[in-house]
Design an enzyme around this catalytic site. Structure first.
Site, PDB file in Angstrom:
ATOM      1  CG  HIS A 123       4.003   9.429 -25.302  1.00 21.41           C
ATOM      2  ND1 HIS A 123       3.271   8.868 -25.077  1.00 21.41           N
ATOM      3  CD2 HIS A 123       4.470  10.041 -24.517  1.00 21.41           C
ATOM      4  CE1 HIS A 123       2.683   9.909 -24.173  1.00 21.41           C
ATOM      5  NE2 HIS A 123       3.682  10.627 -24.264  1.00 21.41           N
ATOM      6  NE  ARG A 159      -0.081  16.338 -14.053  1.00 26.07           N
ATOM      7  CZ  ARG A 159       0.603  15.490 -12.514  1.00 26.07           C
ATOM      8  NH1 ARG A 159       0.496  15.411 -11.535  1.00 26.07           N
ATOM      9  NH2 ARG A 159       2.029  14.506 -13.494  1.00 26.07           N
ATOM     10  CG  HIS A 194      -2.509   8.617 -25.209  1.00 24.53           C
ATOM     11  ND1 HIS A 194      -3.168   9.197 -23.462  1.00 24.53           N
ATOM     12  CD2 HIS A 194      -1.394   8.987 -25.304  1.00 24.53           C
ATOM     13  CE1 HIS A 194      -1.848   9.017 -22.827  1.00 24.53           C
ATOM     14  NE2 HIS A 194      -1.605   9.379 -23.540  1.00 24.53           N
ATOM     15  CG  HIS A 216      -0.506  13.498 -24.168  1.00 22.40           C
ATOM     16  ND1 HIS A 216       0.293  14.339 -25.165  1.00 22.40           N
ATOM     17  CD2 HIS A 216       0.409  12.949 -23.771  1.00 22.40           C
ATOM     18  CE1 HIS A 216       1.156  14.734 -24.155  1.00 22.40           C
ATOM     19  NE2 HIS A 216       1.762  13.856 -23.587  1.00 22.40           N
ATOM     20  CD  GLU A 262       5.245  15.039 -23.951  1.00 26.58           C
ATOM     21  OE1 GLU A 262       4.567  15.207 -23.753  1.00 26.58           O
ATOM     22  OE2 GLU A 262       4.250  13.886 -23.633  1.00 26.58           O
ATOM     23  CD  GLU A 265      -4.354  15.425 -16.659  1.00 26.28           C
ATOM     24  OE1 GLU A 265      -5.389  13.745 -16.408  1.00 26.28           O
ATOM     25  OE2 GLU A 265      -3.660  14.836 -16.570  1.00 26.28           O
ATOM     26  NE  ARG A 295      -4.356  -2.044   2.269  1.00 22.84           N
ATOM     27  CZ  ARG A 295      -4.177  -3.061   2.410  1.00 22.84           C
ATOM     28  NH1 ARG A 295      -3.097  -2.907   3.351  1.00 22.84           N
ATOM     29  NH2 ARG A 295      -5.350  -3.777   2.065  1.00 22.84           N
ATOM     30  CE  LYS A 326       4.267  16.327 -15.889  1.00 21.63           C
ATOM     31  NZ  LYS A 326       4.887  15.427 -15.761  1.00 21.63           N
ATOM     32  CG  ASN A 341      -2.881  15.125 -20.841  1.00 24.93           C
ATOM     33  OD1 ASN A 341      -1.460  14.105 -21.085  1.00 24.93           O
ATOM     34  ND2 ASN A 341      -3.612  15.178 -19.354  1.00 24.93           N
ATOM     35  CE  LYS A 351      -1.393  13.101 -15.649  1.00 23.87           C
ATOM     36  NZ  LYS A 351      -2.100  13.544 -16.498  1.00 23.87           N
TER      37      LYS A 351
END
Length: 563
Positions: free
Chosen positions: A351, A327, A338, A334, A266, A323, A202, A313, A331, A224
């Protein structure tokens, strides 16, 4: 933070429970005094966050957005690292940036908890840097024992099966809650190691040591973590912050050119969405970031690009860790990207390559909406091409493939697809679900080179049209394709553009279909693009039959000399 509905300016609120709307513009209009840390104060100005630097041995930047032109690219990196602070209260952490940092053992050791460490890396990076990292963790520190797990390299292995190998090794090594996981590699390793650290017992301590441009400027910062699912990228994961990020810029010396270019996507993104001066710097210095037959990469230029990206960032993450709005603007491109990675196959494109093509699509859509001018479209295409990145999706991507993957994107809220789009001058963007759906459809159609395959499959499936046989001199098959495209209400210029792109870039078995459809479509919709076609007609000697079916072809035949 609070944001009123329908795109207004960002303001800082004293209410910690304030939420951001689905339509979010990260534009800072009014100066606001805000304390980000007990030891620093800041003034929040339009588009910039300036902070005082505490006096110390290292050059520390707390979520700083120092004007680009104040920085000298020619300034040599020293052994003292630059430190960018990600300010998250009691979970804040430093990003160390510099050359030779893996040789400065104290940087890593002061962030290790307990006596057991698990280094997670891959088959590419392990032979290069694993021994050096183990030495950095253990030199002068004999009480620490280090285990490692070496995973296969590549995006296609970013899945639950591979993740289990990390858990297996941790359990076999009897690691406890005071252990530390170390991610040594690119974005895939960082995401998986971070997710493993979030889930194991955990939650255990972990450190990021990114070795690719992509990871150094983006994925290692902000917490992330996660893995891919066959139906979508990064759908399974958690927000889980590291104890530190250590960026040794020397690791880029072993990075292949393709991987390096991928990371630049990026870097370019930050300039587009929030830092116009940084984008202008990139336009002036892109060749310094790229290796060629004539020169090597400029390490000082690259160190600056990494630092400036991390500052952007860190500032965004400090303001919006989970986010909820701001934030999400990171993206840009993206959602489209994606979809490319998922639809085309994980690992087929890097990517950053998918994000580059996705960025061009997002910029195209922004222009169709009338939110930006054509000069921005041109500048984006130009800089991505100079960075040797793709500006079109793979030829096999279809509109339906895009839509099916985008429907399960993480930014979908209550069934509404929200996108990050540029709006206004360079350096401004919106995160919104309020846009004309036709603009999205037009963008997808304009970039999907396989659109004719899509029509074919759909028509056959719905049994709307039967394909006629083509006899000698017959134009039945071409009339059929034109009729099919008309039935789907595809824009004339869009079809011409896609047909042209397809047959120019790849040879299909029915290449003549692609050529002739281009002309017949124009005739069927009023003979548009006649001047262009007159210079590119693939079959001028066979135009007689087409004049009978399409009277608009008469002008074209006269221009190109067909009979």
């Amino acid at each position: 933070m609070a944001c009123a509905t329908n795109a207004i300016s960002l303001s800082l609120s004293s209410n910690p429970n304030s939420k951001l709307s689905s339509d979010f513009i990260p534009k800072l209009n009014k100066p606001v005094n805000v304390s980000l840390r007990a030891s620093t104060s800041a003034e929040l100005n339009p588009g910039r966050l300036f902070l005082s630097r505490p006096i110390g041995l290292s050059r520390r930047i707390c979520a700083n957005a120092t004007p680009v032109m104040d920085q000298s690219v020619g300034e040599r990196s020293s052994s003292v690292p630059t430190i960018v602070e990600v300010d998250l209260g009691n979970r804040s952490y430093p990003i160390y940036i510099g050359s030779g940092l893996l040789d400065q053992h104290e940087l890593l050791q002061k962030h290790v908890r307990g006596k057991k460490v698990l280094v997670v890396t891959n088959t590419t990076i392990a032979p290069l840097y694993l021994d050096k990292v183990v030495d950095a963790l253990t030199k002068g520190n004999p009480n620490v024992s280090v285990e490692n797990v070496i995973l296969p390299d590549g995006e296609k292995y970013k899945n639950m099966e591979t993740l289990m190998k990390v858990f297996d090794k941790a359990i076999e090594s009897r690691l406890d809650r005071r252990c530390t996981f170390v991610a040594l590699g690119g974005g895939v390793i960082g995401d998986m190691c971070g997710f493993a650290a979030a889930a194991f017992l955990r939650g255990v301590n972990f450190i990021q040591i990114p070795t690719t441009v992509m990871a150094q400027v983006d994925s290692s910062v902000g917490g992330k973590t996660g893995i891919n699912h066959p139906l979508g990228k990064n759908l399974i994961g958690a927000f889980y912050q590291p104890q530190c990020v250590l960026i040794d810029t020397d690791t880029l010396n072993t990075l292949p050119d393709r991987e390096l270019a991928s990371g630049l996507a990026e870097v370019i993104k930050y300039g587009l969405i929030r830092d116009a001066e940084f984008f202008e710097w990139q336009e002036k210095n892109m060749e310094k970031l790229m290796a060629s037959a004539d020169h090597y990469r400029d390490p000082d230029a690259f160190a600056y690009a990494i630092k400036r990206s991390c500052e952007n960032k860190a500032e965004v993450v400090s303001l919006d860790e989970k986010e909820s709005g701001l934030r999400a603007t990171l993206n840009l491109g993206h959602t489209f990207g994606h979809a490319i990675e998922t639809g085309f196959g994980y690992g087929e494109w890097l990517h950053g390559e998918a994000v580059a093509a996705g960025t061009v699509m997002a910029v195209d859509m922004s222009y169709r909406l009338g939110w930006i001018d054509s000069s921005i479209v041109k500048r984006v295409n130009d800089i991505l091409q100079r960075a040797k990145l793709p500006t079109d999706p793979p030829e096999t991507m279809t509109v339906e493939m895009f839509k099916s993957v985008m429907a399960v994107d993480k930014k979908v809220a209550d069934g509404l697809l929200r996108l990050i789009l540029l709006k206004g001058p360079l350096g401004n963007c919106v995160f919104t679900g309020e846009y004309d759906r036709k603009a999205l459809d037009d963008t997808l159609s304009a970039f999907c080179k396989a659109i004719w395959i899509e029509w074919w499959r759909k028509a056959r499936k719905e049994k709307k049209l039967e394909r006629p046989e083509e006899g000698d001199g017959s134009i039945g098959v071409w009339e059929w394709i034109v009729s099919m495209s008309l039935s789907f209400k595809v824009n004339n210029a869009t079809l011409c553009d896609q047909i042209a792109r397809t047959w120019q870039n790849k040879s299909y078995g029915e290449r003549d279909v692609l050529r002739k459809v281009r002309w017949l479509w124009c005739f069927s919709r009023g003979g548009l693009l006649v001047e262009h076609m007159s210079n590119n007609c693939p079959f001028p000697s066979r135009m007689g039959g087409y004049k009978l079916a399409f009277p608009e072809a008469n002008m074209f035949c006269t221009l190109c000399g067909g009979s």
